[in-house]
Design a protein around this motif. Sequence first.
Motif, PDB file in Angstrom:
ATOM      1  N   ARG A   1       0.853  -1.190   0.000  1.00  0.00           N
ATOM      2  CA  ARG A   1       0.000   0.000   0.000  1.00  0.00           C
ATOM      3  C   ARG A   1       0.888   1.239   0.000  1.00  0.00           C
ATOM      4  NH1 ARG A   1      -2.524   3.394   3.735  1.00  0.00           N
ATOM      5  NH2 ARG A   1      -4.666   3.843   3.179  1.00  0.00           N
ATOM      6  N   HIS A   2       0.591   2.189  -0.899  1.00  0.00           N
ATOM      7  CA  HIS A   2       1.371   3.423  -0.937  1.00  0.00           C
ATOM      8  C   HIS A   2       1.018   4.289   0.258  1.00  0.00           C
ATOM      9  CE1 HIS A   2       3.056   2.720  -4.861  1.00  0.00           C
ATOM     10  NE2 HIS A   2       1.874   2.387  -5.295  1.00  0.00           N
TER      11      HIS A   2
ATOM     12  N   TRP B   1       7.833  -0.064  -3.502  1.00  0.00           N
ATOM     13  CA  TRP B   1       7.978  -1.314  -2.753  1.00  0.00           C
ATOM     14  C   TRP B   1       7.281  -2.507  -3.397  1.00  0.00           C
ATOM     15  CZ3 TRP B   1      11.867  -2.007   0.088  1.00  0.00           C
ATOM     16  CH2 TRP B   1      12.408  -0.986   0.845  1.00  0.00           C
ATOM     17  N   PRO B   2       6.058  -2.362  -3.951  1.00  0.00           N
ATOM     18  CA  PRO B   2       5.436  -3.547  -4.550  1.00  0.00           C
ATOM     19  C   PRO B   2       6.284  -4.161  -5.668  1.00  0.00           C
ATOM     20  CG  PRO B   2       3.772  -1.897  -4.134  1.00  0.00           C
ATOM     21  CD  PRO B   2       5.105  -1.241  -3.877  1.00  0.00           C
ATOM     22  N   ARG B   3       6.896  -3.334  -6.505  1.00  0.00           N
ATOM     23  CA  ARG B   3       7.766  -3.854  -7.570  1.00  0.00           C
ATOM     24  C   ARG B   3       9.023  -4.497  -6.995  1.00  0.00           C
ATOM     25  NH1 ARG B   3       5.768  -2.719 -12.320  1.00  0.00           N
ATOM     26  NH2 ARG B   3       4.773  -0.737 -12.759  1.00  0.00           N
TER      27      ARG B   3
ATOM     28  N   ALA C   1       6.678 -17.212 -10.840  1.00  0.00           N
ATOM     29  CA  ALA C   1       7.445 -15.982 -10.611  1.00  0.00           C
ATOM     30  C   ALA C   1       7.117 -14.950 -11.684  1.00  0.00           C
ATOM     31  CB  ALA C   1       8.937 -16.302 -10.601  1.00  0.00           C
ATOM     32  N   ALA C   2       6.957 -15.380 -12.919  1.00  0.00           N
ATOM     33  CA  ALA C   2       6.637 -14.448 -14.011  1.00  0.00           C
ATOM     34  C   ALA C   2       5.286 -13.769 -13.779  1.00  0.00           C
ATOM     35  CB  ALA C   2       6.639 -15.182 -15.352  1.00  0.00           C
ATOM     36  N   GLU C   3       4.313 -14.504 -13.269  1.00  0.00           N
ATOM     37  CA  GLU C   3       3.001 -13.900 -12.976  1.00  0.00           C
ATOM     38  C   GLU C   3       3.109 -12.850 -11.881  1.00  0.00           C
ATOM     39  OE1 GLU C   3      -0.059 -17.551 -14.007  1.00  0.00           O
ATOM     40  OE2 GLU C   3       1.078 -17.631 -12.131  1.00  0.00           O
ATOM     41  N   VAL C   4       3.930 -13.113 -10.876  1.00  0.00           N
ATOM     42  CA  VAL C   4       4.113 -12.150  -9.780  1.00  0.00           C
ATOM     43  C   VAL C   4       4.729 -10.863 -10.320  1.00  0.00           C
ATOM     44  CG1 VAL C   4       5.386 -11.696  -7.644  1.00  0.00           C
ATOM     45  CG2 VAL C   4       4.239 -13.889  -7.969  1.00  0.00           C
TER      46      VAL C   4
ATOM     47  N   HIS D   1       1.338  -5.241  -8.066  1.00  0.00           N
ATOM     48  CA  HIS D   1       0.407  -4.623  -7.106  1.00  0.00           C
ATOM     49  C   HIS D   1      -0.766  -5.540  -6.751  1.00  0.00           C
ATOM     50  CE1 HIS D   1       2.315  -0.663  -7.267  1.00  0.00           C
ATOM     51  NE2 HIS D   1       2.502  -0.921  -8.545  1.00  0.00           N
ATOM     52  N   ASP D   2      -0.917  -6.650  -7.479  1.00  0.00           N
ATOM     53  CA  ASP D   2      -2.138  -7.442  -7.331  1.00  0.00           C
ATOM     54  C   ASP D   2      -1.940  -8.902  -6.952  1.00  0.00           C
ATOM     55  OD1 ASP D   2      -3.639  -5.185  -8.194  1.00  0.00           O
ATOM     56  OD2 ASP D   2      -3.179  -5.703 -10.274  1.00  0.00           O
ATOM     57  N   TRP D   3      -0.720  -9.385  -6.922  1.00  0.00           N
ATOM     58  CA  TRP D   3      -0.527 -10.823  -6.742  1.00  0.00           C
ATOM     59  C   TRP D   3      -0.784 -11.295  -5.308  1.00  0.00           C
ATOM     60  CZ3 TRP D   3       3.203 -13.173  -3.644  1.00  0.00           C
ATOM     61  CH2 TRP D   3       4.148 -12.314  -3.086  1.00  0.00           C
TER      62      TRP D   3
END
Length: 154
Positions: free
Chosen positions: A43-44, A90-92, A133-136, A141-143
């Motif tokens: 969360r930002h 942070w999410p990335r 891992a590729a999907e993450v 922001h959504d995984w």
Amino acid sequence: MLPAGLVAQPADRADHHRLLQLHPSARTVVQLIVGACSCDLVRHRDSDPRQDERHHRDRSRRAGGARGSLIAGLERHRRGAQVPAPAGGWPRALAAFVAEHARNAGETLYVLQFTLPDNSATVVRTAARRMTAAEVVAQPHDWLAEHAPVIVER
């Protein structure tokens, strides 16, 4: 390798045993934190700290937390504001770490849970879903949704 500012600390004994039930082959259970909490990972932070604190007060009330626990949680959250976010946020950075960890160490369970400062957490009752891992990396922001365990594999 953990991004600068992200810390992995051993989970407490209760979390360790509870999470091993979701992923019995795990050897280590850690909590990932920025500063002293994990909020920034998903969360930002609002530019107005009062908005973030309002969010925490609401979460604590819904979880049934005591006032003393809420105050300790706000203090813990404020310490995270001192850690600068990496480029891309942070999410990335978390998604990149998760993907690297899956490639190097194999499948890993991740759970996002709201934990009160007294270390009481909402119990996760759902089975873990699987992602690559590729999907993450494609969905930084959504995984990871709250109370929805995910096993990330190569």
